[in-house]
Design an enzyme around this catalytic site. Structure first.
Site, PDB file in Angstrom:
ATOM      1  N   CYS A 319      41.313  -9.402  10.913  1.00  0.00           N
ATOM      2  CA  CYS A 319      40.926  -9.961   9.354  1.00  0.00           C
ATOM      3  C   CYS A 319      42.103 -10.492   8.748  1.00  0.00           C
ATOM      4  O   CYS A 319      42.066 -11.411   8.028  1.00  0.00           O
ATOM      5  CB  CYS A 319      40.390  -8.887   8.715  1.00  0.00           C
ATOM      6  SG  CYS A 319      41.316  -7.387   8.708  1.00  0.00           S
ATOM      7  N   GLU A 416      37.422 -18.947   7.282  1.00  0.00           N
ATOM      8  CA  GLU A 416      37.949 -17.850   8.232  1.00  0.00           C
ATOM      9  C   GLU A 416      37.144 -18.228   9.652  1.00  0.00           C
ATOM     10  O   GLU A 416      35.988 -18.554   9.798  1.00  0.00           O
ATOM     11  CB  GLU A 416      37.556 -16.599   7.852  1.00  0.00           C
ATOM     12  CG  GLU A 416      38.089 -15.347   8.736  1.00  0.00           C
ATOM     13  CD  GLU A 416      37.460 -13.854   8.562  1.00  0.00           C
ATOM     14  OE1 GLU A 416      36.504 -13.961   8.162  1.00  0.00           O
ATOM     15  OE2 GLU A 416      38.267 -13.116   8.337  1.00  0.00           O
TER      16      GLU A 416
HETATM   17  P1  NAP Z   1      29.618  -8.672   9.705  1.00  0.00           P
HETATM   18  O1  NAP Z   1      28.721  -9.826  10.615  1.00  0.00           O
HETATM   19  O2  NAP Z   1      29.791  -8.406   8.263  1.00  0.00           O
HETATM   20  O3  NAP Z   1      29.417  -7.267  10.449  1.00  0.00           O
HETATM   21  C1  NAP Z   1      29.947  -6.023   9.882  1.00  0.00           C
HETATM   22  C2  NAP Z   1      29.289  -5.021  10.032  1.00  0.00           C
HETATM   23  O4  NAP Z   1      27.918  -5.198   9.054  1.00  0.00           O
HETATM   24  C3  NAP Z   1      28.633  -4.765  11.294  1.00  0.00           C
HETATM   25  O5  NAP Z   1      28.114  -3.555  11.710  1.00  0.00           O
HETATM   26  C4  NAP Z   1      27.054  -5.554  11.147  1.00  0.00           C
HETATM   27  O6  NAP Z   1      25.896  -5.267  12.232  1.00  0.00           O
HETATM   28  C5  NAP Z   1      26.879  -5.016   9.663  1.00  0.00           C
HETATM   29  N1  NAP Z   1      25.817  -5.872   8.882  1.00  0.00           N
HETATM   30  C6  NAP Z   1      25.324  -7.008   9.259  1.00  0.00           C
HETATM   31  N2  NAP Z   1      24.515  -7.390   8.306  1.00  0.00           N
HETATM   32  C7  NAP Z   1      24.339  -6.274   7.439  1.00  0.00           C
HETATM   33  C8  NAP Z   1      23.577  -6.070   6.263  1.00  0.00           C
HETATM   34  N3  NAP Z   1      22.818  -7.164   5.588  1.00  0.00           N
HETATM   35  N4  NAP Z   1      23.802  -5.059   5.624  1.00  0.00           N
HETATM   36  C9  NAP Z   1      24.460  -4.035   6.092  1.00  0.00           C
HETATM   37  N5  NAP Z   1      25.252  -4.268   7.260  1.00  0.00           N
HETATM   38  C10 NAP Z   1      25.203  -5.235   7.985  1.00  0.00           C
HETATM   39  O7  NAP Z   1      31.297  -8.934  10.234  1.00  0.00           O
HETATM   40  P2  NAP Z   1      31.599  -9.148  11.669  1.00  0.00           P
HETATM   41  O8  NAP Z   1      31.194 -10.283  12.259  1.00  0.00           O
HETATM   42  O9  NAP Z   1      30.963  -7.969  12.609  1.00  0.00           O
HETATM   43  O10 NAP Z   1      33.271  -8.805  11.622  1.00  0.00           O
HETATM   44  C11 NAP Z   1      34.030  -9.884  11.409  1.00  0.00           C
HETATM   45  C12 NAP Z   1      34.321  -9.933   9.907  1.00  0.00           C
HETATM   46  O11 NAP Z   1      34.901  -8.756   9.563  1.00  0.00           O
HETATM   47  C13 NAP Z   1      35.486 -10.920   9.496  1.00  0.00           C
HETATM   48  O12 NAP Z   1      35.150 -11.727   8.533  1.00  0.00           O
HETATM   49  C14 NAP Z   1      36.651 -10.174   9.280  1.00  0.00           C
HETATM   50  O13 NAP Z   1      37.674 -10.874   8.514  1.00  0.00           O
HETATM   51  C15 NAP Z   1      36.072  -8.729   8.690  1.00  0.00           C
HETATM   52  N6  NAP Z   1      37.129  -7.849   8.945  1.00  0.00           N
HETATM   53  C16 NAP Z   1      37.737  -7.302   7.655  1.00  0.00           C
HETATM   54  C17 NAP Z   1      38.637  -6.223   7.869  1.00  0.00           C
HETATM   55  C18 NAP Z   1      39.243  -5.753   6.619  1.00  0.00           C
HETATM   56  O14 NAP Z   1      39.942  -4.839   6.667  1.00  0.00           O
HETATM   57  N7  NAP Z   1      39.317  -6.525   5.422  1.00  0.00           N
HETATM   58  C19 NAP Z   1      38.899  -5.525   9.106  1.00  0.00           C
HETATM   59  C20 NAP Z   1      38.248  -5.932  10.178  1.00  0.00           C
HETATM   60  C21 NAP Z   1      37.178  -7.176  10.037  1.00  0.00           C
HETATM   61  P3  NAP Z   1      25.922  -6.156  13.489  1.00  0.00           P
HETATM   62  O15 NAP Z   1      27.091  -6.048  14.209  1.00  0.00           O
HETATM   63  O16 NAP Z   1      24.903  -5.486  14.098  1.00  0.00           O
HETATM   64  O17 NAP Z   1      25.762  -7.338  12.978  1.00  0.00           O
END
Ligand code: NAP
Ligand code: MG
Length: 506
Positions: A319, A416
């Site tokens: 991230c 991003e």
């Molecule tokens: P994501 O699609 O937002 O998913 C994150 C988590 O949320 C997963 O466990 C996902 O399940 C779940 N999720 C999906 N839809 C949801 C909903 N409507 N309600 C509740 N939970 C839901 O993100 P990602 O693609 O896994 O991760 C990448 C993102 O994380 C990037 O944007 C990155 O920048 C961010 N990130 C931020 C940090 C920080 O500390 N700021 C650290 C690491 C990553 P599923 O996996 O089953 O879809």
């Protein structure tokens, strides 16, 4: 079969201050590395995992399972339960019972002992955790072995120490646990994100329902085994697997007191809307588009290494990745040339091989998204450079990619990508680069490379980002808070600040 890494050496003036072309001497050598795969013999994996609720694994009510695959081989590793709304309800109920019955009433020093125990078991099983993390998520074993797993254990150690010292964390206040925390994490640092979430929650007397990401559930499920081994009272930590719907059911459950979410800004906004008007506390750790700023007085070779570390290692699945590079005009040609040379030496391939620098992209949809952005960058008129390394035939791979001639309005600069793709821009003055660096909806992290301490203080004070590294990048410590400005999130995790979201103060 050996791997070929082309090592190129260059000599240039260390600090070139003028735009004159630098003399380039090139020593090209062909190095052949034998494969050095980490052994998987010691890893114990079930073929099927249930839901970890109330201290034991159980079948999901739905009876549904989904496969988690290795992105480097595209082969299934295990089947994992798909938690329905009813299963979320069971997990929250177990967490509430444990909160009311044992955990919130336990002497803080006793709570601390359990958390220490978790930390020590993770350390003992570190090699196994590292291998499983690399198999399930695709990250190089060097990253999971040297960064993810030690930091995860470090977070448990750090917060174990706080458990009986909360009055010192909040002097003259009376910190009380919030209750049941619903925690949702992404796939880029699966075990580490679980540790970031669980450790402070337990130290402050809360109980937990954690949902790992669909593509990387295995180390969280292994953590459930650790929690059993540490003999935590049943229901204190519950780990339920599933897709986005499972996460949404957890967010919307009326008996959850706090939501801790790390993931995309898009889902963060959905969550914020869903809990608006409720009494749920929340922290959101979201996306980023970090500026990595290199001044002409920087140690250029160190800066190049920092740029590579910031965006290419871990496949850019970070991230806080330094995905926007700003180089002072006078050294731009030199930096870009050295960067390209360094990119040529990076090995993309088997995550379990200790020579690997860049592992597999986490999933097919993520690879498609990255490819789409690489096309967008070219269509927008930026100039592409990709390293020429060989890629394995099976699995999801992306060569380290550099865009020069990028501009502020380009989507590859604004959005991003979450892959090994770097957009380079130049600048002339400090004021100009601050303006450009802050011109983004995000504000998670940034980096500055310069020989001058005064310049570091001037820049770091003006960058609107939660973390700014100086002459280094992507360094983490459990005692240091982390979190974003603007669309990068709300609240802080890590350090003393990371305790606050888990307590009510009176
Ligand atoms: P994501 O699609 O937002 O998913 C994150 C988590 O949320 C997963 O466990 C996902 O399940 C779940 N999720 C999906 N839809 C949801 C909903 N409507 N309600 C509740 N939970 C839901 O993100 P990602 O693609 O896994 O991760 C990448 C993102 O994380 C990037 O944007 C990155 O920048 C961010 N990130 C931020 C940090 C920080 O500390 N700021 C650290 C690491 C990553 P599923 O996996 O089953 O879809
Ligand atoms: Mg997987």
């Amino acid at each position: 079969m050996g791997k070929t890494r082309r090592k190129t050496g260059t000599t240039t003036p260390r600090k070139s201050r003028s735009p004159r072309p630098v003399r380039k001497l090139k020593f090209a050598t062909d190095w052949t590395y034998s494969a050095a795969p980490e052994s998987t013999d010691h890893v114990r994996l079930e073929s099927r995992y249930g839901l970890f609720i109330d201290g034991k694994f159980s079948e999901p009510r739905s009876g549904r399972y989904f496969a988690t695959i290795s992105p480097s081989t595209e082969k299934k590793i295990a089947d994992v339960a798909d938690a329905s709304t009813a299963d979320v309800g069971r997990a929250v109920k177990a967490a509430r019972r444990a909160f009311d019955g044992t955990w919130s009433k336990m002497k803080p020093s006793e709570r601390g002992k359990y958390i220490f125990r978790i930390a020590r078991i993770i350390q003992e099983r570190a090699r196994e955790f590292a291998v499983v993390e690399s198999m399930d998520g695709g990250k190089p074993i060097r990253e999971s072995r040297d960064v993810d797993i030690p930091l995860a254990a470090g977070h448990f150690f750090y917060y174990a120490g706080w458990a009986d010292k909360l009055p010192y964390a909040f002097p003259c206040r009376d910190p009380k646990p919030v209750g049941v925390a619903g925690q949702i994490i992404p796939w880029n640092f699966p075990l580490l994100m679980a540790a970031w979430k669980i450790a402070p929650a337990l130290a402050t007397g809360n109980t937990v329902v954690l949902k790992p990401a669909e593509t990387t559930p295995l180390t969280a499920l292994k953590l459930a085994e650790v929690i059993q081994e540490a003999d935590l009272p049943p229901g204190v930590v519950n780990i339920i697997t599933g897709a986005g719907e499972t996460g949404a059911a957890l967010v919307n459950h009326p008996d959850v007191d706090k939501i801790a979410f790390t993931g995309s800004t898009e889902v963060g906004k959905i969550i914020q809307k869903a809990i608006a008007g409720s009494k749920k506390k929340f922290t959101l750790e979201l996306g980023g588009k970090a500026a990595n700023i290199v001044f002409e007085d920087a140690a250029i070779d160190q800066a190049v290494e920092g740029i590579v570390n910031g965006i290419f290692f871990n496949q850019g699945h970070v991230c806080c990745a330094g995905s926007r590079l700003f180089v002072q005009e006078s050294v731009a040609d030199d930096v870009v040339r050295r960067l390209k040379d360094r990119m040529e030496t990076l090995i993309v391939g088997d995550p379990l091989d200790k020579n690997t620098d860049i592992g597999a992209i986490n999933s097919k949809p993520q690879l498609e998204k990255i490819r789409e952005y690489i096309q967008i960058g070219q269509d927008e008129g930026a100039e592409i450079y990709q390293s020429s390394c060989p890629l394995p035939a099976k699995g999801y791979w992306c060569r380290p990619t550099l865009f020069t001639k990028a501009s502020q309005s380009h989507r590859i600069v604004q959005e991003e990508i979450f892959g090994p793709v770097l957009a380079v821009q130049t600048f002339r003055t400090v004021e100009e680069v601050i303006e450009k660096a802050n011109n983004t909806p995000y504000g998670l992290s940034g980096g500055v490379w310069t020989d001058k301490g005064a310049k570091i203080f001037k820049i770091t004070g003006k960058l609107r980002a939660g973390v700014v590294w100086a002459n280094t990048f992507n360094m983490f410590d459990p005692s240091s808070p982390f979190g974003g400005y603007k669309e990068s999130g709300v609240g802080r995790e890590g350090g003393l600040h990371g305790l606050l979201p888990y307590v009510n103060l009176s």
